[in-house]
Design a protein around this motif. Structure first.
Motif, PDB file in Angstrom:
ATOM      1  N   ALA A 100       0.817  -1.214   0.000  1.00  0.00           N
ATOM      2  CA  ALA A 100       0.000   0.000   0.000  1.00  0.00           C
ATOM      3  C   ALA A 100       0.854   1.268   0.000  1.00  0.00           C
ATOM      4  O   ALA A 100       0.574   2.214  -0.747  1.00  0.00           O
ATOM      5  CB  ALA A 100      -0.924  -0.001   1.220  1.00  0.00           C
ATOM      6  N   ILE A 101       1.901   1.298   0.816  1.00  0.00           N
ATOM      7  CA  ILE A 101       2.692   2.516   0.984  1.00  0.00           C
ATOM      8  C   ILE A 101       3.802   2.637  -0.059  1.00  0.00           C
ATOM      9  O   ILE A 101       3.933   3.665  -0.721  1.00  0.00           O
ATOM     10  CB  ILE A 101       3.295   2.578   2.409  1.00  0.00           C
ATOM     11  CG1 ILE A 101       2.189   2.571   3.466  1.00  0.00           C
ATOM     12  CG2 ILE A 101       4.175   3.813   2.560  1.00  0.00           C
ATOM     13  CD1 ILE A 101       1.242   3.745   3.405  1.00  0.00           C
ATOM     14  N   GLU A 102       4.608   1.596  -0.230  1.00  0.00           N
ATOM     15  CA  GLU A 102       5.747   1.695  -1.140  1.00  0.00           C
ATOM     16  C   GLU A 102       5.376   1.369  -2.588  1.00  0.00           C
ATOM     17  O   GLU A 102       5.939   1.944  -3.518  1.00  0.00           O
ATOM     18  CB  GLU A 102       6.880   0.796  -0.654  1.00  0.00           C
ATOM     19  CG  GLU A 102       7.418   1.215   0.714  1.00  0.00           C
ATOM     20  CD  GLU A 102       8.660   0.437   1.107  1.00  0.00           C
ATOM     21  OE1 GLU A 102       9.666   0.528   0.378  1.00  0.00           O
ATOM     22  OE2 GLU A 102       8.607  -0.253   2.142  1.00  0.00           O
TER      23      GLU A 102
ATOM     24  N   LEU B 134       1.897   1.498   9.834  1.00  0.00           N
ATOM     25  CA  LEU B 134       0.910   1.334  10.901  1.00  0.00           C
ATOM     26  C   LEU B 134      -0.270   2.274  10.699  1.00  0.00           C
ATOM     27  O   LEU B 134      -1.428   1.876  10.893  1.00  0.00           O
ATOM     28  CB  LEU B 134       1.558   1.593  12.262  1.00  0.00           C
ATOM     29  CG  LEU B 134       0.640   1.519  13.477  1.00  0.00           C
ATOM     30  CD1 LEU B 134       0.039   0.128  13.638  1.00  0.00           C
ATOM     31  CD2 LEU B 134       1.388   1.932  14.746  1.00  0.00           C
ATOM     32  N   THR B 135       0.002   3.514  10.291  1.00  0.00           N
ATOM     33  CA  THR B 135      -1.072   4.477  10.035  1.00  0.00           C
ATOM     34  C   THR B 135      -1.993   3.969   8.939  1.00  0.00           C
ATOM     35  O   THR B 135      -3.222   4.122   9.012  1.00  0.00           O
ATOM     36  CB  THR B 135      -0.487   5.843   9.658  1.00  0.00           C
ATOM     37  OG1 THR B 135       0.287   6.341  10.751  1.00  0.00           O
ATOM     38  CG2 THR B 135      -1.586   6.844   9.336  1.00  0.00           C
ATOM     39  N   TRP B 136      -1.420   3.347   7.914  1.00  0.00           N
ATOM     40  CA  TRP B 136      -2.265   2.792   6.847  1.00  0.00           C
ATOM     41  C   TRP B 136      -3.165   1.682   7.404  1.00  0.00           C
ATOM     42  O   TRP B 136      -4.364   1.644   7.089  1.00  0.00           O
ATOM     43  CB  TRP B 136      -1.404   2.238   5.712  1.00  0.00           C
ATOM     44  CG  TRP B 136      -2.234   1.600   4.644  1.00  0.00           C
ATOM     45  CD1 TRP B 136      -2.939   2.225   3.655  1.00  0.00           C
ATOM     46  CD2 TRP B 136      -2.500   0.197   4.497  1.00  0.00           C
ATOM     47  NE1 TRP B 136      -3.612   1.296   2.886  1.00  0.00           N
ATOM     48  CE2 TRP B 136      -3.360   0.051   3.381  1.00  0.00           C
ATOM     49  CE3 TRP B 136      -2.071  -0.950   5.177  1.00  0.00           C
ATOM     50  CZ2 TRP B 136      -3.808  -1.193   2.947  1.00  0.00           C
ATOM     51  CZ3 TRP B 136      -2.518  -2.183   4.748  1.00  0.00           C
ATOM     52  CH2 TRP B 136      -3.379  -2.300   3.647  1.00  0.00           C
ATOM     53  N   TYR B 137      -2.617   0.801   8.243  1.00  0.00           N
ATOM     54  CA  TYR B 137      -3.465  -0.228   8.845  1.00  0.00           C
ATOM     55  C   TYR B 137      -4.609   0.406   9.629  1.00  0.00           C
ATOM     56  O   TYR B 137      -5.760  -0.051   9.557  1.00  0.00           O
ATOM     57  CB  TYR B 137      -2.640  -1.130   9.768  1.00  0.00           C
ATOM     58  CG  TYR B 137      -1.753  -2.125   9.051  1.00  0.00           C
ATOM     59  CD1 TYR B 137      -2.292  -3.062   8.175  1.00  0.00           C
ATOM     60  CD2 TYR B 137      -0.379  -2.152   9.274  1.00  0.00           C
ATOM     61  CE1 TYR B 137      -1.484  -3.982   7.518  1.00  0.00           C
ATOM     62  CE2 TYR B 137       0.439  -3.074   8.626  1.00  0.00           C
ATOM     63  CZ  TYR B 137      -0.110  -3.988   7.745  1.00  0.00           C
ATOM     64  OH  TYR B 137       0.683  -4.897   7.106  1.00  0.00           O
ATOM     65  N   ARG B 138      -4.310   1.459  10.365  1.00  0.00           N
ATOM     66  CA  ARG B 138      -5.356   2.132  11.144  1.00  0.00           C
ATOM     67  C   ARG B 138      -6.431   2.731  10.224  1.00  0.00           C
ATOM     68  O   ARG B 138      -7.628   2.689  10.541  1.00  0.00           O
ATOM     69  CB  ARG B 138      -4.734   3.236  12.003  1.00  0.00           C
ATOM     70  CG  ARG B 138      -3.760   2.736  13.068  1.00  0.00           C
ATOM     71  CD  ARG B 138      -4.460   1.945  14.146  1.00  0.00           C
ATOM     72  NE  ARG B 138      -3.579   1.660  15.256  1.00  0.00           N
ATOM     73  CZ  ARG B 138      -3.289   0.443  15.706  1.00  0.00           C
ATOM     74  NH1 ARG B 138      -3.815  -0.624  15.123  1.00  0.00           N
ATOM     75  NH2 ARG B 138      -2.480   0.279  16.741  1.00  0.00           N
ATOM     76  N   GLU B 139      -6.003   3.306   9.098  1.00  0.00           N
ATOM     77  CA  GLU B 139      -6.972   3.861   8.160  1.00  0.00           C
ATOM     78  C   GLU B 139      -7.859   2.772   7.574  1.00  0.00           C
ATOM     79  O   GLU B 139      -9.058   2.987   7.337  1.00  0.00           O
ATOM     80  CB  GLU B 139      -6.245   4.608   7.039  1.00  0.00           C
ATOM     81  CG  GLU B 139      -5.664   5.949   7.463  1.00  0.00           C
ATOM     82  CD  GLU B 139      -6.738   6.903   7.949  1.00  0.00           C
ATOM     83  OE1 GLU B 139      -7.715   7.142   7.194  1.00  0.00           O
ATOM     84  OE2 GLU B 139      -6.616   7.401   9.092  1.00  0.00           O
ATOM     85  N   MET B 140      -7.287   1.596   7.346  1.00  0.00           N
ATOM     86  CA  MET B 140      -8.097   0.490   6.841  1.00  0.00           C
ATOM     87  C   MET B 140      -9.082  -0.003   7.904  1.00  0.00           C
ATOM     88  O   MET B 140     -10.169  -0.491   7.572  1.00  0.00           O
ATOM     89  CB  MET B 140      -7.200  -0.657   6.371  1.00  0.00           C
ATOM     90  CG  MET B 140      -6.340  -0.316   5.152  1.00  0.00           C
ATOM     91  SD  MET B 140      -7.273   0.303   3.716  1.00  0.00           S
ATOM     92  CE  MET B 140      -7.033   2.091   3.877  1.00  0.00           C
TER      93      MET B 140
END
Length: 363
Positions: free
Chosen positions: A16-18, A93-99
Motif C-alpha cells: 500500500a505505501i511503497e 501502521l497508520t495505513w493499517y489504522r486507516e483500513m
C-alpha cells in the motif's frame, strides 16, 4: 462451502505505501493502473487485495511492518538510519489504522479478539464480502526498533510477532544471504520479547541464528513463511533437523508461494512458472515432507508471502490471485489428506498455536 484460511505472511502495508496500491480496489483495476510502470519487478502482476482475500475466505492474516536499515556500502536496499526505518513502519501502521476506519481490517491482538473474529468468519449471518479481514501485526526484521524501548511502543500498538532479521546484515541479526550469529543487541531483544510473550518468527535467520533462537528463546516460536531445504537447497529454506526442532517446540511452518522457494529449477527474473509447469501442487510436496518428519499434519499452514516483491510472474501459474488458495482443498484431497487434515492446514494449526501462545500471555 469454502473453508476459512489463515495466511501467516502478507506484506499488505508495504504494497500500500511503497507500491502505492489501493488494496480496497478490485485486482484488475490495480493491475490496469500499473500497466507500463517500470519501477518495480511485479508491476501489473499483483495477486492480493481485500476483495480477493474475501473471495478466497482468507479471513485472518499476519500482516507485516517492514523497513530495513542499510549500512554504508551495503548491496541491500534500506534506510540510512534506524529512525528513518522506524518512521516507515509508523507510516505502515497508520495505513493499517486507516483500513480499520474503513472497516476493511480489524486488528486482532488477544485470545478474546481472536475467538470473536473466528466466530464472525464462521457465521453465515453476514456475507463474507461484508466482513472485515482480521490482521495480526508482525515486524519482519527488527532493524526499525531504534532501541529496546521501541519494542514496548510497538507492542502497545498491537505488535504480536517479530522476526529479528530480513535480508543481509541486520542490527539485531543477520538474515538471508548473510552469515553469522544473532548480535548482542538481538540477544537482549529476545529477552525483552519473552517478557512480552511475543511470537518469535525464525524466518530469514541464518543457520547459526536459528540454533541460538531455538536454544535461547523462552516464548512461542513459528516460521511464518518457509519451505524445505531438501527440495530447494538454499539457506533460506529449512533443513530436516531444523524442522524437527520446530516440531518439538510446537511451531507451525507456513508454506510460501514464491517459485524459487518451491522448485530448484526456477531462477528469479529469468524463469517462467508456466514453462517450468510450477503449480500450486508443488507446495504440497514441501508440506508432505514436513508431515513425514512430524508424523502428522499439525505443523504446516499457509504463509504465502504473496506480493512480497513478486506477483504472478514468480508464483504458480495456476494461481490468478490469493483467492486461489482455495484450490489446495482439491489438491490435498487428491493426495489422501482427510477432511480434518485440510481444516488443520487451512486454519486449524495456526489457531491452535495462537490460542496456546495467547492463553499463556493472558495468564
Amino acid at each position: 462451502m469454502k473453508r476459512l484460511i489463515i495466511d501467516a505472511h502478507l506484506d499488505l502495508a508495504m504494497n500500500a505505501i511503497e507500491w502505492n496500491r489501493d488494496l480496497s480496489r478490485p485486482l484488475e483495476e490495480i493491475r490496469q493502473r500499473e500497466l507500463n510502470m517500470p519501477d518495480k519487478p511485479d508491476r501489473g502482476n499483483g495477486t492480493v487485495c481485500f476483495p480477493e482475500l474475501r473471495r478466497g475466505k482468507v479471513g485472518l492474516v499476519v500482516a507485516t511492518q517492514l523497513a530495513r536499515v542499510a549500512s554504508p556500502g551495503s548491496k541491500f536496499a534500506g534506510w540510512h538510519s534506524p529512525q528513518q526505518a522506524w518512521a516507515m513502519t509508523q507510516a505502515q501502521l497508520t495505513w493499517y489504522r486507516e483500513m480499520e476506519v474503513l472497516e476493511e481490517l480489524v486488528q486482532v491482538t488477544d485470545l478474546a479478539g481472536l475467538e470473536q473474529h473466528i466466530d464472525l468468519w464462521n457465521s453465515e449471518a453476514i456475507p463474507d464480502e461484508q466482513k472485515p479481514i482480521g490482521y495480526i501485526l508482525s515486524l519482519e526484521g527488527a532493524d526499525s526498533l531504534v532501541n529496546i524501548d521501541y519494542l514496548y511502543k510497538a507492542h502497545a500498538d498491537g505488535l504480536r510477532a517479530v522476526g529479528l532479521s530480513h535480508f543481509g546484515p541486520g542490527r539485531y541479526a543477520p538474515g538471508t544471504k548473510a552469515v553469522g550469529p544473532i548480535t548482542s543487541a538481538g540477544l537482549q531483544l529476545l529477552r525483552e520479547m519473552a517478557k512480552l510473550h511475543l511470537i518469535l518468527d525464525v524466518t530469514h535467520l541464518t543457520d547459526e541464528g536459528f540454533e541460538q533462537a531455538i536454544d535461547l528463546y523462552e516464548g512461542p516460536i513459528w516460521a511464518s513463511h518457509h519451505n524445505v531445504r531438501r527440495f530447494v537447497p538454499n539457506q533460506r529454506q529449512l533443513t530436516d533437523d531444523q524442522i524437527k526442532k520446530l516440531v518439538a517446540r510446537g511451531a507451525v511452518i507456513g508454506g510460501m508461494l514464491d517459485c524459487w522457494a518451491m522448485d530448484i529449477r526456477f531462477i528469479d527474473g529469468i524463469s517462467d512458472p508456466w514453462q517450468l509447469d510450477i503449480k500450486l501442487a508443488k507446495l504440497v510436496d514441501h508440506w508432505d515432507h514436513i508431515c513425514q518428519i512430524a508424523g502428522n499434519c499439525h505443523h504446516i499452514g499457509v504463509g504465502s508471502d504473496l506480493d512480497g516483491i513478486f506477483g504472478t510472474e514468480q508464483a504458480p501459474w495456476d494461481m490468478h490471485s490469493v483467492a486461489d488458495l482455495q484450490q489446495f482443498e482439491a489438491i490435498l484431497n487428491s493426495r489422501g489428506y482427510k477432511e480434518e487434515d485440510i481444516d488443520h492446514i487451512f486454519h486449524g494449526n495456526w489457531l491452535r498455536f495462537l490460542k496456546r501462545a495467547w492463553s499463556t500471555a493472558d495468564a
